[in-house]
Write a protein that holds these residues in place. Structure first.
Motif, PDB file in Angstrom:
ATOM      1  N   VAL A 169     101.892 -26.967 -15.600  1.00 50.88           N
ATOM      2  CA  VAL A 169     100.436 -27.076 -15.543  1.00 50.88           C
ATOM      3  C   VAL A 169      99.823 -25.783 -15.034  1.00 50.88           C
ATOM      4  O   VAL A 169      98.815 -25.301 -15.555  1.00 50.88           O
ATOM      5  CB  VAL A 169     100.018 -28.274 -14.666  1.00 50.88           C
ATOM      6  N   GLU A 170     100.446 -25.196 -14.009  1.00 53.15           N
ATOM      7  CA  GLU A 170      99.929 -23.931 -13.459  1.00 53.15           C
ATOM      8  C   GLU A 170      99.946 -22.837 -14.515  1.00 53.15           C
ATOM      9  O   GLU A 170      99.010 -22.036 -14.621  1.00 53.15           O
ATOM     10  CB  GLU A 170     100.759 -23.501 -12.252  1.00 53.15           C
ATOM     11  N   LYS A 171     100.987 -22.815 -15.336  1.00 54.38           N
ATOM     12  CA  LYS A 171     101.063 -21.822 -16.401  1.00 54.38           C
ATOM     13  C   LYS A 171      99.942 -22.025 -17.414  1.00 54.38           C
ATOM     14  O   LYS A 171      99.339 -21.058 -17.898  1.00 54.38           O
ATOM     15  CB  LYS A 171     102.422 -21.893 -17.099  1.00 54.38           C
ATOM     16  N   VAL A 172      99.648 -23.283 -17.733  1.00 55.75           N
ATOM     17  CA  VAL A 172      98.560 -23.574 -18.669  1.00 55.75           C
ATOM     18  C   VAL A 172      97.242 -23.033 -18.128  1.00 55.75           C
ATOM     19  O   VAL A 172      96.482 -22.366 -18.843  1.00 55.75           O
ATOM     20  CB  VAL A 172      98.470 -25.086 -18.936  1.00 55.75           C
ATOM     21  N   PHE A 173      96.958 -23.307 -16.858  1.00 53.05           N
ATOM     22  CA  PHE A 173      95.699 -22.843 -16.263  1.00 53.05           C
ATOM     23  C   PHE A 173      95.620 -21.318 -16.220  1.00 53.05           C
ATOM     24  O   PHE A 173      94.577 -20.739 -16.535  1.00 53.05           O
ATOM     25  CB  PHE A 173      95.526 -23.435 -14.869  1.00 53.05           C
ATOM     26  N   LYS A 174      96.700 -20.680 -15.833  1.00 46.99           N
ATOM     27  CA  LYS A 174      96.692 -19.220 -15.780  1.00 46.99           C
ATOM     28  C   LYS A 174      96.492 -18.623 -17.173  1.00 46.99           C
ATOM     29  O   LYS A 174      95.792 -17.605 -17.333  1.00 46.99           O
ATOM     30  CB  LYS A 174      97.995 -18.706 -15.149  1.00 46.99           C
ATOM     31  N   THR A 175      97.100 -19.241 -18.167  1.00 46.51           N
ATOM     32  CA  THR A 175      96.914 -18.769 -19.539  1.00 46.51           C
ATOM     33  C   THR A 175      95.462 -18.928 -19.966  1.00 46.51           C
ATOM     34  O   THR A 175      94.868 -18.018 -20.559  1.00 46.51           O
ATOM     35  CB  THR A 175      97.838 -19.533 -20.503  1.00 46.51           C
ATOM     36  N   LEU A 176      94.869 -20.088 -19.676  1.00 42.37           N
ATOM     37  CA  LEU A 176      93.482 -20.322 -20.050  1.00 42.37           C
ATOM     38  C   LEU A 176      92.554 -19.307 -19.380  1.00 42.37           C
ATOM     39  O   LEU A 176      91.624 -18.796 -20.013  1.00 42.37           O
ATOM     40  CB  LEU A 176      93.074 -21.746 -19.683  1.00 42.37           C
ATOM     41  N   VAL A 177      92.805 -19.014 -18.111  1.00 43.94           N
ATOM     42  CA  VAL A 177      91.970 -18.022 -17.417  1.00 43.94           C
ATOM     43  C   VAL A 177      92.132 -16.647 -18.064  1.00 43.94           C
ATOM     44  O   VAL A 177      91.154 -15.923 -18.276  1.00 43.94           O
ATOM     45  CB  VAL A 177      92.328 -17.976 -15.918  1.00 43.94           C
ATOM     46  N   SER A 178      93.357 -16.299 -18.411  1.00 44.01           N
ATOM     47  CA  SER A 178      93.584 -14.997 -19.054  1.00 44.01           C
ATOM     48  C   SER A 178      92.923 -14.911 -20.422  1.00 44.01           C
ATOM     49  O   SER A 178      92.643 -13.810 -20.917  1.00 44.01           O
ATOM     50  CB  SER A 178      95.090 -14.728 -19.189  1.00 44.01           C
ATOM     51  N   MET A 179      92.654 -16.069 -21.013  1.00 43.80           N
ATOM     52  CA  MET A 179      92.016 -16.114 -22.328  1.00 43.80           C
ATOM     53  C   MET A 179      90.500 -16.294 -22.253  1.00 43.80           C
ATOM     54  O   MET A 179      89.840 -16.439 -23.286  1.00 43.80           O
ATOM     55  CB  MET A 179      92.630 -17.245 -23.170  1.00 43.80           C
ATOM     56  N   GLY A 180      89.952 -16.340 -21.041  1.00 49.10           N
ATOM     57  CA  GLY A 180      88.507 -16.385 -20.915  1.00 49.10           C
ATOM     58  C   GLY A 180      87.931 -17.556 -20.155  1.00 49.10           C
ATOM     59  O   GLY A 180      86.712 -17.650 -19.990  1.00 49.10           O
ATOM     60  N   ALA A 181      88.760 -18.466 -19.667  1.00 47.61           N
ATOM     61  CA  ALA A 181      88.255 -19.591 -18.881  1.00 47.61           C
ATOM     62  C   ALA A 181      87.829 -19.109 -17.495  1.00 47.61           C
ATOM     63  O   ALA A 181      88.382 -18.133 -16.968  1.00 47.61           O
ATOM     64  CB  ALA A 181      89.314 -20.681 -18.750  1.00 47.61           C
ATOM     65  N   PRO A 182      86.851 -19.754 -16.863  1.00 42.42           N
ATOM     66  CA  PRO A 182      86.427 -19.349 -15.520  1.00 42.42           C
ATOM     67  C   PRO A 182      87.548 -19.557 -14.507  1.00 42.42           C
ATOM     68  O   PRO A 182      88.254 -20.566 -14.558  1.00 42.42           O
ATOM     69  CB  PRO A 182      85.227 -20.259 -15.232  1.00 42.42           C
ATOM     70  N   PRO A 183      87.740 -18.645 -13.570  1.00 40.35           N
ATOM     71  CA  PRO A 183      88.849 -18.740 -12.610  1.00 40.35           C
ATOM     72  C   PRO A 183      88.853 -20.015 -11.780  1.00 40.35           C
ATOM     73  O   PRO A 183      89.916 -20.464 -11.350  1.00 40.35           O
ATOM     74  CB  PRO A 183      88.651 -17.498 -11.725  1.00 40.35           C
ATOM     75  N   GLU A 184      87.676 -20.617 -11.563  1.00 41.50           N
ATOM     76  CA  GLU A 184      87.625 -21.795 -10.699  1.00 41.50           C
ATOM     77  C   GLU A 184      88.359 -23.000 -11.268  1.00 41.50           C
ATOM     78  O   GLU A 184      88.602 -23.969 -10.545  1.00 41.50           O
ATOM     79  CB  GLU A 184      86.175 -22.167 -10.378  1.00 41.50           C
ATOM     80  N   ILE A 185      88.742 -22.970 -12.553  1.00 44.38           N
ATOM     81  CA  ILE A 185      89.494 -24.106 -13.086  1.00 44.38           C
ATOM     82  C   ILE A 185      90.834 -24.257 -12.379  1.00 44.38           C
ATOM     83  O   ILE A 185      91.430 -25.342 -12.400  1.00 44.38           O
ATOM     84  CB  ILE A 185      89.716 -24.004 -14.605  1.00 44.38           C
ATOM     85  N   GLU A 186      91.299 -23.191 -11.737  1.00 37.28           N
ATOM     86  CA  GLU A 186      92.596 -23.257 -11.068  1.00 37.28           C
ATOM     87  C   GLU A 186      92.540 -24.030  -9.755  1.00 37.28           C
ATOM     88  O   GLU A 186      93.592 -24.398  -9.221  1.00 37.28           O
ATOM     89  CB  GLU A 186      93.150 -21.860 -10.834  1.00 37.28           C
ATOM     90  N   TYR A 187      91.323 -24.266  -9.220  1.00 35.76           N
ATOM     91  CA  TYR A 187      91.274 -24.979  -7.940  1.00 35.76           C
ATOM     92  C   TYR A 187      90.330 -26.184  -7.918  1.00 35.76           C
ATOM     93  O   TYR A 187      90.378 -26.982  -6.977  1.00 35.76           O
ATOM     94  CB  TYR A 187      90.929 -24.028  -6.793  1.00 35.76           C
ATOM     95  N   LEU A 188      89.467 -26.351  -8.885  1.00 39.23           N
ATOM     96  CA  LEU A 188      88.595 -27.516  -8.876  1.00 39.23           C
ATOM     97  C   LEU A 188      89.390 -28.783  -9.140  1.00 39.23           C
ATOM     98  O   LEU A 188      90.306 -28.800  -9.967  1.00 39.23           O
ATOM     99  CB  LEU A 188      87.493 -27.372  -9.925  1.00 39.23           C
ATOM    100  N   LYS A 189      89.020 -29.848  -8.467  1.00 36.16           N
ATOM    101  CA  LYS A 189      89.741 -31.112  -8.656  1.00 36.16           C
ATOM    102  C   LYS A 189      89.567 -31.639 -10.075  1.00 36.16           C
ATOM    103  O   LYS A 189      90.510 -32.161 -10.671  1.00 36.16           O
ATOM    104  CB  LYS A 189      89.233 -32.156  -7.648  1.00 36.16           C
TER     105      LYS A 189
END
Length: 549
Positions: free
Chosen positions: A177-197
């Protein structure tokens, strides 16, 4: 040393700058000794009269300062151990052709990206169109009721999730799951997706992310083709040998990842004819409910509704129906969103929910679903598909054609009477709604538990079943109605080399879990096979090559 401090609380009127002071107090150190503080988790606690934000934070102390061991006896303080990702060991089995991935939704794209990163040069075929043309097709459908069965909310680059709220919540607890989020952020998702519930990106941001993933796969040597529908499988001796695209183009492949999504009913029927092992599974069907977002904000936030620091409020609610044993629950709740036309078949009405990143439509919507199981269709393998289609065709007829949807005020639904207007809240569904009685399309085993659930929900959330609430039907695509059976090696139990993946295969539910499943399938392929001897390139002008777009 990096230390995680759990459950720090800030009142809704307090600024996040106070987190350093609160973390220092919890650790018993001077705030000036904190070199860095990062939010690891953020959630809203609105269970009482006052509203708080709760945080887990990671604290790095200056100069390698270390804390006494005794402090870690506290339940809310822990040491953050660095995670080292070990590269996969490549397999040794010979692979002549590039892995073929059918479907460019989350499972297919993350599978392709992982394979591409390891040099496997995957080939992705997607029945729908590329993102730009797909958006045009969908907008035309919503405005004019002109459906393209191959380019719509269900089919096309990015999969069904591209037209959604972009929810990234998951309960699977997988390290990927962490890899998915990091990939999404690297592709343009806002960084806060990694910590918001309850993170989300919105359909507008998702489009940017999907496009960037496409570019990255191509840069790493992959191939992507649109308007390329799987129409047959080529097999020999219980092993996959390739696929037929658009009834005309044969593609050689010893490895085929099937990531077609939960709406590819023609693929289900193809697999059934081919004798691929399938089993029916439980899923859920129902309607979309809409409320003024201000009402949901008042229910959830009380006197703090409208506070500038609070996002549009969400809810999640469930009900266990004692009379039938069925579960009724909210699903894919979209604050500040829209109910959207999501049909992929002609003369069928399907609804879903969508919102943009800002969640600012002023209207909240959510699916209200009732569980169904194979016993409702006599265990027939394709019986769940038949149930979906029956309800969708009935909704089309009740809507009067043109892909208008039948809708009903909740108060009328509870009284079993047809609605004549929508004076308090106009439904957001396009290309439009027709006032109706939803009992004409909902079987009793769906309608009656839904009524009892609405009464219970209104007791717990006053106003939920009030005069401002509207139902639009039908929602039938919450998850796959069957499972493509696979073994521990992720291959079909009946056809070697066929790797079912994601929601359509029955092994995921949502963007993140589908992406994780795609990664898991890719990892298994990498562990088994060496990179292909040659790259597969489909040189056929009948296909839409992503490199030319």
């Amino acid at each position: 040393m990096i230390v995680r401090v759990h459950n720090l609380r800030l009142h809704v009127d307090e600024e996040e700058a106070l987190l350093i002071k609160k973390a220092a107090q919890r650790l018993g150190v001077n705030p000036e000794t904190i070199e860095d503080l990062k939010i690891a988790r953020k959630a809203i606690d609105a269970r009482r009269a006052e509203v708080y934000f709760t945080y887990h934070v990671d604290v790095k102390l200056k100069g390698g300062m270390r804390l006494p061991r005794s402090i870690f006896r506290a339940p809310d303080i822990s040491l953050v151990e660095p995670v080292r990702e070990e590269p996969l060991a490549l397999g040794s089995e010979r692979l002549t052709y590039s892995p073929l991935i059918v479907g460019a939704g989350p499972a297919g794209l993350f599978c392709a990206l992982t394979l591409a990163e390891y040099g496997y040069k995957p080939v992705v075929v997607e029945r729908g169109r590329d993102l730009r043309r797909r958006v045009e097709d969908v907008e035309r459908f919503w405005q004019c009721g002109e459906l393209d069965p191959e380019s719509n909310v269900q089919f096309g680059e990015g999969g069904a999730g591209t037209f959604s709220d972009g929810k990234l919540t998951t309960r699977i607890g997988d390290v990927r799951v962490e890899k998915v989020f990091k990939t999404l952020v690297s592709m343009g998702a806002p960084p806060e997706i990694e910590y918001l519930k309850n993170p989300h990106v919105g359909t507008d941001r998702l489009r940017e992310i999907v496009y960037n993933m496409r570019r990255r796969i191509l840069e790493l040597g992959g191939e992507i083709y649109f308007e390329a529908r799987l129409t047959d499988l080529i097999a020999e001796g219980g092993h996959i040998k390739g696929a037929v695209i658009n009834d005309a183009i044969e593609v050689d492949a010893e490895v085929l990842v099937l990531a077609v999504g939960h709406s590819a009913r023609d693929v289900y029927r193809l697999l059934y004819r081919k004798g691929v092992s399938l089993t029916p599974k439980a899923f859920a069907v129902g309607v979309r409910i809409e409320h003024p977002q201000a009402l949901i904000d008042r229910i959830q936030y009380g006197k703090y509704a409208g506070h500038p620091r609070l996002p549009a409020a969400e809810y999640r609610i469930t009900y266990q129906d004692e009379e039938t044993g069925r579960n009724v629950y909210s699903f894919c709740m979209c604050p500040g969103g829209y109910v959207i036309a999501s049909a992929s078949g002609e003369n069928q009405v399907v609804v879903n929910g969508m919102s943009y990143c800002a969640r600012d439509s002023g209207v909240a919507n959510s699916a209200l679903l009732v569980t169904v199981s194979p016993k409702d269709w006599d265990e027939d393998i394709l019986g769940g598909v038949a149930l979906q289609e029956k309800m969708e065709k009935a909704a089309y007829l009740l809507g009067g054609g043109g892909y208008r949807a039948p809708a009903q005020k909740v108060v009328d639904f509870l009284m079993r009477q047809e609605s004549s207007s929508f004076d308090r809240l106009q439904p957001t569904y396009r290309p439009g709604v027709i006032p109706a009685n939803l009992d004409r399309i909902l079987p009793d085993f769906i309608a009656e538990p839904l009524r009892r659930a609405l009464i219970d929900f209104d007791r717990r959330m006053p106003g939920f079943a009030g005069k401002e609430a509207v139902l639009t039907g039908v929602e039938t695509r919450s998850s796959a109605p069957l499972r493509i059976l696979r073994g521990e090696d992720f291959q079909s139990v009946s056809l070697k080399g066929l790797y079912p993946a994601g929601e359509g295969a029955g092994y995921a539910g949502g963007i993140v879990s589908a992406a994780v499943d795609g990664i898991k399938v890719a990892e298994q392929i990498i562990r088994t096979y060496a990179p292909p001897a040659k790259k597969t390139v489909l040189k056929d002008n009948r296909l839409s090559d992503a490199r030319n777009l």
